[in-house]
Design a protein around this motif. Structure first.
Motif, short mmCIF file in Angstrom:
data_model
loop_
_atom_site.label_atom_id
_atom_site.label_comp_id
_atom_site.label_asym_id
_atom_site.label_seq_id
_atom_site.Cartn_x
_atom_site.Cartn_y
_atom_site.Cartn_z
N ARG A 205 36.41 39.28 74.12
CA ARG A 205 35.36 38.26 74.04
C ARG A 205 34.11 38.90 73.45
O ARG A 205 33.89 40.11 73.59
CB ARG A 205 35.04 37.71 75.42
CG ARG A 205 36.15 36.87 75.99
CD ARG A 205 35.75 36.28 77.30
NE ARG A 205 35.72 37.33 78.31
CZ ARG A 205 35.74 37.12 79.60
NH1 ARG A 205 35.78 35.91 80.07
NH2 ARG A 205 35.73 38.12 80.44
N VAL A 206 33.29 38.09 72.82
CA VAL A 206 32.04 38.59 72.24
C VAL A 206 31.02 38.83 73.35
O VAL A 206 30.25 39.79 73.30
CB VAL A 206 31.49 37.59 71.19
CG1 VAL A 206 30.14 38.01 70.68
CG2 VAL A 206 32.47 37.45 70.04
N SER A 207 31.03 37.98 74.38
CA SER A 207 30.11 38.16 75.51
C SER A 207 30.93 38.18 76.80
O SER A 207 32.14 38.01 76.78
CB SER A 207 29.09 37.01 75.54
OG SER A 207 29.75 35.80 75.86
N GLU A 208 30.26 38.38 77.89
CA GLU A 208 30.94 38.42 79.19
C GLU A 208 31.23 37.02 79.74
O GLU A 208 31.95 36.87 80.71
CB GLU A 208 30.11 39.21 80.20
CG GLU A 208 30.04 40.70 79.88
CD GLU A 208 31.42 41.34 79.86
OE1 GLU A 208 32.22 41.11 80.77
OE2 GLU A 208 31.69 42.09 78.89
N GLU A 209 30.65 36.00 79.12
CA GLU A 209 30.85 34.62 79.60
C GLU A 209 32.30 34.18 79.38
O GLU A 209 32.95 34.61 78.43
CB GLU A 209 29.94 33.67 78.83
CG GLU A 209 28.47 33.91 79.06
CD GLU A 209 27.61 33.00 78.19
OE1 GLU A 209 28.07 31.91 77.83
OE2 GLU A 209 26.49 33.41 77.87
N GLU A 210 32.77 33.31 80.28
CA GLU A 210 34.10 32.72 80.12
C GLU A 210 34.12 31.88 78.84
O GLU A 210 33.09 31.32 78.43
CB GLU A 210 34.43 31.82 81.32
CG GLU A 210 34.68 32.57 82.60
CD GLU A 210 35.99 33.35 82.56
OE1 GLU A 210 37.00 32.81 82.06
OE2 GLU A 210 36.00 34.50 83.02
N VAL A 211 35.27 31.77 78.24
CA VAL A 211 35.42 30.96 77.03
C VAL A 211 35.30 29.49 77.41
O VAL A 211 35.95 29.02 78.35
CB VAL A 211 36.79 31.22 76.35
CG1 VAL A 211 37.00 30.29 75.18
CG2 VAL A 211 36.88 32.68 75.91
N ASP A 212 34.44 28.76 76.72
CA ASP A 212 34.24 27.34 76.98
C ASP A 212 35.36 26.55 76.30
O ASP A 212 35.46 26.53 75.09
CB ASP A 212 32.88 26.91 76.42
CG ASP A 212 32.56 25.44 76.70
OD1 ASP A 212 33.38 24.75 77.35
OD2 ASP A 212 31.50 24.99 76.24
N MET A 213 36.21 25.93 77.10
CA MET A 213 37.35 25.18 76.58
C MET A 213 37.09 23.68 76.50
O MET A 213 38.00 22.89 76.32
CB MET A 213 38.60 25.44 77.43
CG MET A 213 39.09 26.88 77.37
SD MET A 213 39.50 27.43 75.71
CE MET A 213 40.91 26.41 75.35
N THR A 214 35.83 23.27 76.60
CA THR A 214 35.47 21.86 76.54
C THR A 214 35.87 21.29 75.18
O THR A 214 35.62 21.91 74.14
CB THR A 214 33.95 21.68 76.74
OG1 THR A 214 33.57 22.32 77.95
CG2 THR A 214 33.58 20.22 76.78
N GLU A 215 36.50 20.11 75.23
CA GLU A 215 36.93 19.47 73.98
C GLU A 215 35.76 18.71 73.35
O GLU A 215 34.94 18.13 74.05
CB GLU A 215 38.08 18.47 74.23
CG GLU A 215 39.38 19.13 74.60
CD GLU A 215 39.60 19.18 76.10
OE1 GLU A 215 38.80 18.60 76.85
OE2 GLU A 215 40.57 19.81 76.52
N GLY A 216 35.74 18.70 72.04
CA GLY A 216 34.75 17.94 71.30
C GLY A 216 35.31 16.58 70.93
O GLY A 216 36.34 16.15 71.45
N ARG A 217 34.68 15.92 70.00
CA ARG A 217 35.12 14.60 69.55
C ARG A 217 36.02 14.73 68.33
O ARG A 217 35.85 15.62 67.52
CB ARG A 217 33.93 13.73 69.19
CG ARG A 217 33.07 13.41 70.37
CD ARG A 217 31.94 12.52 69.96
NE ARG A 217 31.18 12.13 71.15
CZ ARG A 217 30.16 11.34 71.12
NH1 ARG A 217 29.74 10.85 69.97
NH2 ARG A 217 29.52 11.03 72.22
N GLY A 218 36.95 13.82 68.22
CA GLY A 218 37.83 13.80 67.05
C GLY A 218 39.27 13.55 67.45
O GLY A 218 39.66 13.70 68.60
N MET A 219 40.08 13.17 66.48
CA MET A 219 41.48 12.86 66.72
C MET A 219 42.30 14.07 67.14
O MET A 219 43.29 13.94 67.83
CB MET A 219 42.11 12.24 65.46
CG MET A 219 41.68 10.82 65.19
SD MET A 219 42.20 9.69 66.49
CE MET A 219 43.96 9.72 66.29
N THR A 220 41.89 15.25 66.71
CA THR A 220 42.67 16.45 67.02
C THR A 220 42.05 17.29 68.13
O THR A 220 42.45 18.43 68.33
CB THR A 220 42.84 17.33 65.76
OG1 THR A 220 41.55 17.69 65.28
CG2 THR A 220 43.62 16.59 64.70
#
Length: 161
Positions: free
Chosen positions: A121-136
């Protein structure tokens, strides 16, 4: 890594299936039209009605999956595998004709990336897996990762010993 190795890498396959369960490429499968009056999930569906299958919701249904929001590749390693509930490429006659190719390419790509690079990881933070908008369902925040080529990369990618 060779294509013949994929069948022996059961955990790699489990990781791929669990990723497709939580993050299908297309959350809504290709629309279907009821060719005759039928009942789906207790609802009467008249002939000619467009039917949309929400794979995202099916893959996260707590009635079908233990801890549906958790990433647990182990669920696909059991004797009684969970793969019969998985719909990342559709199901039946209308399933994606490229599903077999996609599974092979995904397995080989993921295996090669693990074999050839050291990922961090680039930082110590957990990877944000929140989905954005869009068909995919793109990620809301693009993934940032640091990779370092391992010595085997020259042999695997370039054929250099």
């Amino acid at each position: 890594m060779e294509e013949s190795d994929v069948a022996k890498l059961h955990y790699l396959q489990s990781i791929m299936w669990e990723t497709l369960r939580l993050h299908p490429a297309a959350p809504l499968l290709v629309p279907h039209v009821a060719s005759a009056d039928c009942t789906i999930g207790g609802y009467d569906v008249p002939q000619g009605t467009m039917v949309l299958v929400n794979a995202f919701a099916i893959h996260r249904d707590p009635k079908s999956w233990d801890e549906p929001e958790s990433f647990k590749p182990e669920r696909f390693e059991k004797e009684e595998k969970e793969s019969h509930k998985l719909l990342p490429f559709g199901l039946g006659r209308r399933a994606c004709p490229g599903a077999g190719l996609a599974q092979r390419v995904l397995s080989l790509t993921l295996g090669s990336m693990i074999q050839c690079f050291d990922w961090n990881r680039v930082s110590e933070e957990e990877v944000d897996m929140t989905e954005g908008r869009g068909m995919t369902m793109p990620k809301a925040q693009p993934l940032e990762a640091m990779c370092k080529a391992l010595p085997i990369v020259n042999k695997v990618l370039y054929g250099i010993e």
